[in-house]
Design a protein around this motif. Structure first.
Motif, mmCIF file in Angstrom:
data_model
loop_
_atom_site.group_PDB
_atom_site.id
_atom_site.type_symbol
_atom_site.label_atom_id
_atom_site.label_comp_id
_atom_site.label_asym_id
_atom_site.label_seq_id
_atom_site.Cartn_x
_atom_site.Cartn_y
_atom_site.Cartn_z
ATOM 1 N N PHE A 1 0.839 -1.205 0.000
ATOM 2 C CA PHE A 1 0.000 0.000 0.000
ATOM 3 C C PHE A 1 0.870 1.249 0.000
ATOM 4 N N ASP A 2 1.893 1.262 0.846
ATOM 5 C CA ASP A 2 2.783 2.430 0.916
ATOM 6 C C ASP A 2 3.481 2.675 -0.420
ATOM 7 N N GLU A 3 3.918 1.604 -1.074
ATOM 8 C CA GLU A 3 4.557 1.735 -2.383
ATOM 9 C C GLU A 3 3.612 2.388 -3.393
ATOM 10 N N TYR B 1 1.379 6.538 -6.943
ATOM 11 C CA TYR B 1 0.194 6.982 -7.697
ATOM 12 C C TYR B 1 -0.664 8.034 -6.985
ATOM 13 N N PHE B 2 -0.474 8.186 -5.683
ATOM 14 C CA PHE B 2 -1.356 9.092 -4.937
ATOM 15 C C PHE B 2 -0.580 10.149 -4.152
ATOM 16 N N ASN B 3 0.688 10.335 -4.519
ATOM 17 C CA ASN B 3 1.545 11.327 -3.857
ATOM 18 C C ASN B 3 1.614 11.133 -2.349
ATOM 19 N N GLY B 4 1.395 9.889 -1.916
ATOM 20 C CA GLY B 4 1.474 9.584 -0.485
ATOM 21 C C GLY B 4 0.350 10.191 0.326
ATOM 22 N N MET B 5 -0.719 10.642 -0.339
ATOM 23 C CA MET B 5 -1.758 11.403 0.348
ATOM 24 C C MET B 5 -2.954 10.551 0.785
ATOM 25 N N MET C 1 -7.711 0.547 -4.148
ATOM 26 C CA MET C 1 -7.357 1.900 -3.702
ATOM 27 C C MET C 1 -8.062 2.952 -4.557
ATOM 28 N N LEU C 2 -8.258 2.649 -5.832
ATOM 29 C CA LEU C 2 -8.992 3.568 -6.701
ATOM 30 C C LEU C 2 -10.459 3.673 -6.279
ATOM 31 N N HIS C 3 -11.018 2.578 -5.779
ATOM 32 C CA HIS C 3 -12.392 2.654 -5.248
ATOM 33 C C HIS C 3 -12.440 3.605 -4.056
ATOM 34 N N LYS C 4 -11.424 3.560 -3.229
ATOM 35 C CA LYS C 4 -11.366 4.469 -2.071
ATOM 36 C C LYS C 4 -11.219 5.913 -2.537
ATOM 37 N N LYS C 5 -10.433 6.124 -3.582
ATOM 38 C CA LYS C 5 -10.214 7.482 -4.105
ATOM 39 C C LYS C 5 -11.464 8.041 -4.774
#
Length: 218
Positions: free
Chosen positions: A108-110, A115-119, A166-170
């Motif tokens: 997840f951290d990677e 892809y999400f600038n660590g945000m 993670m895209l679903h979360k975004k």
């Protein structure tokens, strides 16, 4: 005095006579913010998790109206439905994050950095079963990503499925006529950015091999 479910029905269908006994109860048998409805020709029972008791009545009415529209197969819009929709899109802030598997947390951290600038806030990260049918799932109410253990030995494919969740979360979802859409154009455009360009094809080939092995093992 009418209960919350009766009020939701009356405001949704002002010209329709309520012919059933309609009730609402809060249950400790649900995970956070889950709910369902059971009904027959004489009654209708809305069961909500106890977590809903702390939420605004206007949003609860929207939830009941959302379920009513499914029962009556109708398409309508109300202020309460809009409030419920907005609440569901932001529901993760109410969730408790207590489970984060070490390996999934590392991946997840990677992905978060790449892809999400660590945000992106880290959700619950848990393993599911050894399933080739359900590889991953993001649950909004508990802010949880589940990954099938069948992917443990396939890091690239595991990261692709994790990235998808993670895209679903975004992106959460969009709602139209009481129907939710999850794989929007924006979602699909982001999914194409994954570093493994033929990830879906590789995943399908991997699953076919796994299913054949299961069949041959009998």
């Amino acid at each position: 005095m009418e209960n919350l479910a009766e009020k939701a029905f009356r405001e949704l269908f002002p010209n329709r006579q309520l012919k059933r006994i309609i009730n609402i109860k809060y249950s400790g048998h649900f995970k956070d913010f889950n709910a369902n409805v059971s009904y027959d020709s004489e009654s209708m029972q809305f069961s909500l998790s106890k977590a809903w008791k702390e939420i605004s009545e206007d949003i609860q009415i929207g939830l009941v109206q959302h379920l009513l529209l499914k029962i009556y197969k109708s398409k309508k819009n109300t202020i309460n439905l809009d409030l419920y929709d907005k609440f569901m899109k932001n529901i993760t802030k109410y969730a408790k994050v207590t489970e984060q598997d070490e390996l999934l947390s590392h991946y997840f951290d990677e992905l978060n950095d790449q892809y999400f600038n660590g945000m992106m806030n880290k959700p619950n990260l848990i393993w599911g079963t050894d399933s080739t049918a359900k590889l991953g799932c993001y649950t909004y109410g508990t802010d949880s990503i589940m990954i099938s253990t069948v992917l443990k030995e396939e890091p690239d494919l595991l990261k692709f499925v994790l990235y998808h969740e993670m895209l679903h979360k975004k992106h959460t979802f969009t709602t139209k006529n009481n129907k939710s859409y999850y794989h929007t154009k924006a979602f699909k455009d982001d999914e194409k950015k994954f570093y493994l360009k033929n990830a879906e094809q590789q995943l399908e080939r991997f699953l076919k091999r796994k299913r054949w092995k299961k069949l041959l093992s009998f």
